[in-house]
Design an enzyme around this catalytic site. Structure first.
Site, PDB file in Angstrom:
ATOM      1  N   TYR A  56       4.269   6.001  11.033  1.00 19.40           N
ATOM      2  CA  TYR A  56       4.639   4.639  11.418  1.00 19.40           C
ATOM      3  C   TYR A  56       5.533   3.902  10.410  1.00 19.40           C
ATOM      4  O   TYR A  56       5.937   2.771  10.674  1.00 19.40           O
ATOM      5  CB  TYR A  56       3.386   3.793  11.705  1.00 19.40           C
ATOM      6  CG  TYR A  56       2.356   3.777  10.587  1.00 19.40           C
ATOM      7  CD1 TYR A  56       2.477   2.929   9.499  1.00 19.40           C
ATOM      8  CD2 TYR A  56       1.227   4.596  10.652  1.00 19.40           C
ATOM      9  CE1 TYR A  56       1.527   2.903   8.498  1.00 19.40           C
ATOM     10  CE2 TYR A  56       0.263   4.582   9.657  1.00 19.40           C
ATOM     11  CZ  TYR A  56       0.414   3.723   8.578  1.00 19.40           C
ATOM     12  OH  TYR A  56      -0.537   3.706   7.588  1.00 19.40           O
ATOM     13  N   ARG A  75       0.859  -1.185   0.000  1.00 21.89           N
ATOM     14  CA  ARG A  75       0.000   0.000   0.000  1.00 21.89           C
ATOM     15  C   ARG A  75       0.894   1.233   0.000  1.00 21.89           C
ATOM     16  O   ARG A  75       1.515   1.563   1.005  1.00 21.89           O
ATOM     17  CB  ARG A  75      -0.922  -0.012   1.231  1.00 21.89           C
ATOM     18  CG  ARG A  75      -1.591   1.324   1.485  1.00 21.89           C
ATOM     19  CD  ARG A  75      -2.653   1.256   2.545  1.00 21.89           C
ATOM     20  NE  ARG A  75      -2.236   0.743   3.833  1.00 21.89           N
ATOM     21  CZ  ARG A  75      -1.612   1.467   4.783  1.00 21.89           C
ATOM     22  NH1 ARG A  75      -1.278   2.726   4.544  1.00 21.89           N
ATOM     23  NH2 ARG A  75      -1.300   0.930   5.934  1.00 21.89           N
ATOM     24  N   HIS A  89      -3.762   4.306   4.738  1.00 23.29           N
ATOM     25  CA  HIS A  89      -4.800   3.288   4.889  1.00 23.29           C
ATOM     26  C   HIS A  89      -6.152   3.856   4.471  1.00 23.29           C
ATOM     27  O   HIS A  89      -6.901   3.233   3.721  1.00 23.29           O
ATOM     28  CB  HIS A  89      -4.846   2.822   6.341  1.00 23.29           C
ATOM     29  CG  HIS A  89      -5.966   1.871   6.627  1.00 23.29           C
ATOM     30  ND1 HIS A  89      -5.968   0.576   6.165  1.00 23.29           N
ATOM     31  CD2 HIS A  89      -7.122   2.028   7.322  1.00 23.29           C
ATOM     32  CE1 HIS A  89      -7.074  -0.026   6.560  1.00 23.29           C
ATOM     33  NE2 HIS A  89      -7.799   0.833   7.261  1.00 23.29           N
TER      34      HIS A  89
END
Length: 387
Positions: free
Chosen positions: A285, A272, A276
């Site tokens: 992160y 990805r 998200h």
């Protein structure tokens, strides 16, 4: 399919037919499923992938501009979605999560119908019976249970069919989910029922490395493909950024399911590249170095390299850009013309019939709104102005 390709051992093969530099590899094990995929077919895959990526860019922009409530990006996963979606036939039925915009395109879902869901003005968006593509499921992993139940129904409808009829007319079901959803109990229960009943279902896991902010290595100590062995059905691990390989393994898996051989698990290893959802910030992160490491494995770049090496000229890529530009303009015009429903309408959509608790909440909302009726332009009430 040979046992060595089922991925039941701890060193499951990794299927790749287009290398990152665009070189097409020959693999006798998958020749049957790729021999008819010619250059024109691959150009069609590229068009689909380009349209999907442009849709993703526009969806993100529209959300940032306040035209959508939310958008779920898929950038980087185009090959996994187009390769698998184009492997299906009309009588197949697909259960997506909320990110399968590319698969939706392959099943004839209108883009405007997708946007209505993310605008918050539709509960479903499109007709799943006419597209064979179920409505998006926002509850993580719930659709895997729905898919197995539907597949068990298909199995009963096709009871008594011989192998020839199953191969020609039989339908299969495919459930899409991510690596994060694989940690949910629903997925485990789905696979138990699918294996027990030999249901004609393909579990298609897009392992995009991140379950929101949780990295894959925290979720599983082994490749997800190995889980199928515990349930007693075959699986395959594929390069999810290789549209040709994804297409081949999905055709094989659907054939297995369609002809009565039971369920199959596909782990498509992809990445990805964006957030998200538009409510997420991936810079919190994961590192830029990690993202750059995946840049050279970008699915569209890989296919473009192959097409150019095979003689596809600049005219083709220019035409694709023109097509996606026009699509984006139409998409934006459609989104900007969407109505803004009154909030009161949402109270009527909770239950099929009136409900006293909902009516109480509606009354409270109306009372709350009425409190602003006497406000003057400078923020004071009429009573304060009189003083």
């Amino acid at each position: 399919m040979d046992t060595e390709l089922t991925g039941t051992d701890t060193q499951a093969p990794f299927i790749q037919l287009l290398s990152p530099d665009g070189t097409r590899r020959q693999d006798p094990a998958w020749e049957r499923y790729t021999r008819d995929v010619d250059l024109e077919t691959l150009r069609g895959f590229y068009r689909d992938m380009a349209a999907t990526r442009r849709l993703d860019d526009e969806g993100t922009a529209l959300q940032r501009q306040g035209q959508l409530v939310l958008w779920v990006p898929l950038k980087g996963q185009e090959a996994a979605q187009i390769g698998s979606g184009r492997a299906t036939v009309p009588q197949d039925y697909l259960f997506p999560t909320y990110r399968e915009h590319g698969v939706a395109i392959t099943r004839g879902v209108q883009i405007a119908e997708m946007l209505r869901v993310f605008r918050g003005i539709s509960h479903g968006g499109w007709d799943p019976t006419s597209t064979g593509f179920h409505n998006y499921t926002m509850v993580l992993a719930a659709q895997t249970l729905h898919a197995v139940g539907y597949a068990m129904g298909v199995q009963r409808d096709q009871k008594g069919w011989d192998q020839e009829r199953l191969a020609a007319e039989g339908g299969a079901v495919m459930a899409y989910f991510g690596d994060g959803a694989s940690s949910e109990g629903d997925v485990h229960e789905s696979m138990v029922f699918a294996a027990s009943t030999q249901a004609p279902v393909v579990f298609f896991c897009q392992n995009n490395q991140w379950a929101i902010s949780v990295p894959f290595e925290v979720q599983s100590r082994v490749p997800l493909v190995n889980r199928a062995a515990g349930y007693g059905f075959p699986a395959v691990r594929v390069d999810g950024n290789d549209v040709l390989a994804v297409h081949a393994v999905t055709r094989w898996a659907l054939e297995c399911a369609r002809t009565g051989q039971g369920p199959v698990l596909i782990e498509a290893v992809t990445y990805r590249r964006g957030a998200h959802t538009t409510a997420d910030d991936p810079t919190k992160y994961r590192s830029r170095n990690e993202e750059e490491d995946w840049d050279e494995r970008d699915p569209m770049l890989r296919l473009e390299r192959h097409l150019r090496a095979a003689g596809t000229g600049e005219d083709f890529f220019a035409a694709v850009k023109e097509e996606t530009d026009q699509m984006a303009a139409e998409l934006r015009a459609t989104a900007m013309a969407f109505p803004t429903p009154a909030l009161e309408e949402s109270f009527a959509n909770v239950y099929a019939a009136p409900h006293p608790l909902v009516e109480e909440e509606l009354a409270f909302y109306r009372e709350y709104q009425a409190g602003f009726a006497d406000a003057s332009t400078d923020g004071t009430t009429e009573q304060e102005d009189a003083k």
